[in-house]
Every structure is written in structure tokens, then in C-alpha cells.
Scaffold this active site. Sequence first.
Site: not given
Ligand code: RFL
Ligand code: PHB
Length: 388
Positions: A74, A202, A291, A295, A383
Site C-alpha cells: 500500500h 481511518y 492499535p 505499531k 506510519y
Molecule cells: P504475543 O503475540 O502476545 O505473543 C506472546 C506469546 O507468549 C505466549 N505466552 C507464554 N508462553 C510461555 N509461558 C508463558 N507464561 C506465557 N504467557 C504467554 C502467548 O501464548 C503468546 O503465544 O506477543 P509478541 O510476540 O510480543 O507480539 C506482539 C503482537 O502480537 C502485538 O503487538 C499485536 O498483535 C498487537 N495487536 C494489534 N496490533 C496491531 O498493530 N494491529 C491490530 O489490529 C492488533 N490487534 C493486538 C490485536 C493484540 C491483541 N492482544 C495482545 C490481546 C488484538 C489483540 C487481541
Molecule cells: C488490521 O488490519 O487489523 C489493522 C490495520 C491497521 C491498524 C490496526 C489494525 O491500525
Amino acid sequence: MKDRTQVGIVGAGPAGLLLARLLKVHGVESVIVEARSRKYVEDRIRAGVLEQGTVGLLEEAGVAERLHREGLVHDGVEIGTDRRRFRIDFRELVGKTVTVYGQTELTRDLIAARLASDGPIIWEASDVAIGDPTSSQPRLTFQVAGERRELICDFIAGCDGFHGISRPTLPESIRSTYERVYPFGWLGILADVPPCSPELIYASHDHGFALASMRSPTRSRYYLECDLDEKIEEWPDARIWDELEVRLGSPNIVRGPSIEKSIAPLRSFVSTPMQYGRLFLAGDAAHIVPPTGAKGLNLAASDVHYLCRALVAHYKTNNDELLGAYSDTALARVWKAERFSWWMTTLLHKLHAPESFERQMQIAELEYLASSRAAQSMLAENYVGLPF
Ligand code: RFL
Ligand code: PHB
């Protein structure tokens, strides 16, 4: 049973998996210990936008083939307000792009690469604990299939997300936390329908924020700002589609049944330092962003880049300078991403009464963004991702 490895990694999220892969590329061994099952980790629906630097790291890790085939490049995003819609052109303003590729797919690619040749992932480990982090031989202990295991490591990477055990292993006396919890959540919906626009939108609206995103030309991801006490049952699909049309000002949204629907709270959070002895935190274990700036996943990737570089310097040149600087180096970038995510969130969400001074400031800032190349460049530069 006692085992040994160079780097013990807690968590098989993007941070842990990418770190393990990059270490392997540079000849450093690791073992990943994960609390959940492979299926659970592979099915989690989360982020969708990769910065150019993150794509570069995935290339370095040798896991970018499908990403390049299926990811959508994009050149910009659209910003919608009650008054107008305008475009921020990343390529023209800062010469970079982002790639839309789901975290779910990325996780699957990283797990496949790991299991093909790189080393073990121990799934469904319980009672995971970190022992002696300040000694020269830190340990991971855990139970798996009823057996107690101990893994002696040179270093431990705490990549276990916000609710993991790594961050609380740092004594409270040395930890500082900085936090903002926002008074709203995001209702997310995933559906197998074509996106309503070729780029992300957005939208700031009187009803609240909305985001149109996607996973592929046939799969859409949308979000709506909602109250924190709202229940998912109060949002049947038809109500979500109606509200998206209003807030996005897009009458051409293709509707379809939701494949996934959930409400997530929004939070800004930083815990310092990101190192304690031979324990290093990376990703959500140390910091959370709302989110809105896309980032979270990208910050996990930049932490991993700094940590991998430092560990490789230790093993290849016996130089621990980068390890000693890891926390400060990573945090310098984390704080800038925290600022950007907080700014995007406060700019676009319904935070103030319609007649308040603060709401007028929000409108004025959006108008400024719509008309100023300097303001648009600031958004674009952040971004697409600050350099690391
Ligand atoms: P993660 O992905 O949470 O992975 C951590 C892993 O550790 C495991 N774990 C354990 N393992 C062993 N022993 C323990 N005691 C443990 N406790 C936990 C978990 O099962 C998991 O597999 O962290 P990581 O790797 O730092 O990655 C970060 C990203 O996943 C996160 O920043 C993003 O996904 C944030 N986030 C979003 N970011 C965006 O940019 N756009 C989004 O739309 C977006 N949606 C989200 C999200 C984070 C969410 N969380 C954490 C609740 C939606 C959700 C629901
Ligand atoms: C997504 O596609 O899940 C998404 C994209 C942009 C954002 C957050 C989530 O800022």
C-alpha cells in the site's frame, strides 16, 4: 529432565518466533517454550500492517516468500472526517510503503520455517518460570505432558506478551511502568467480502472512530470504536455493517457473515528497563500500543532486531556492548512509536463532548492534516516506520 541451549525463548508469538529464526540464520541455537497449543497460536487474529523495515527483517530471516506473493503493498492511507476524505501518500511524501499481510499468516510462516529445520518449539508448557536471571546460567523451568523440565540457558528472551511471566520476573523495585488506558474499545469483524476501498480508511466520526482494513482482495477487516462495557451480543452483523457505512461514509461496503468478531480494550503501556541480568524483554512483554498506528507487531520486530544483533555480537565477537545498551536502544524507538500511536488515537476517537474546546482542537488538527504537507509527512514517516 535437564536440557541446555544458548537462548531460551519464552513465547511463540511474532517476537519469539522471529528472534529464533534470525538467531538461527546467524548460527545461534535456541529453544522456544510456549504456553498454548500450535493451533491456538496459529489461529489468533491480530495485526495486519507491516512496516517496510519489518518486511526487510522477514527477508533477512528467509520467511518473506509468501509475504511477497500474497501481501498487498500500500502506497498510502485515507483519513475520513465528518467533512471530507483525504489521502496520505506515503510513497510521494517519504518514498516508502507498507505491506498488508495478516499476523496470522506471518505466524504460520514463521512456525513452518522453525519446524522445518531450526529447532524445537515446546507447545503447551505450564508453570513456566525463570530462575537465576542475574547469574551466568539462567534457567527456564516448566511442565510439559506431566513432566517437569529444566532448560539451562546462556540468555533468556522474554517474548511472552503482556500477560506473560517474564516482565514480573524483574523485581518491582527496579521496574517503572507508564500507562494510559483509553475509555473505549475496538470491535473487530473479519468477513470474506472484498474490501470497500483499495487502501485503509481511518475515519473520525461523531458516532466514533471506524477503520476499514483488509487481509486480501477477498477478505475484509473492519473496526468500530465502542464502549468498554458493550457486549458482543449487542452487535449483530447487520448493526455492524450499518454503523460502518455511516462512519466510513461508504455506501459501497459489501456485506457478509462475520468469521470472527471480538472487542479489545485499548492501552498504552511501557515497562522499563527491558533487561535484567541475562533476561531480555521484547515485544508486548515490555510495551503495548493502541492499535490505531498499526505499531504493535512492528515494535516487536524492531526489538527483536536489536536483541538479535546484540546476541550475535556476543557469540561472534565476544562483545557485550550491544547487549548492555539493548534496553536503552529499544526504548528509544518504543517511545517514538508510543507517541505516534497515542497521537493517532487521540486525534481520531470520540474523546470529548461535541461543544468542548478539546473537540474543536481535534477538528482543527484534522483540518491542518488535510491541508499541510508537513503534517502529512509526519504521519507518513511514522506510519511506514521510523528507521532502526
Ligand atoms: P504475543 O503475540 O502476545 O505473543 C506472546 C506469546 O507468549 C505466549 N505466552 C507464554 N508462553 C510461555 N509461558 C508463558 N507464561 C506465557 N504467557 C504467554 C502467548 O501464548 C503468546 O503465544 O506477543 P509478541 O510476540 O510480543 O507480539 C506482539 C503482537 O502480537 C502485538 O503487538 C499485536 O498483535 C498487537 N495487536 C494489534 N496490533 C496491531 O498493530 N494491529 C491490530 O489490529 C492488533 N490487534 C493486538 C490485536 C493484540 C491483541 N492482544 C495482545 C490481546 C488484538 C489483540 C487481541
Ligand atoms: C488490521 O488490519 O487489523 C489493522 C490495520 C491497521 C491498524 C490496526 C489494525 O491500525
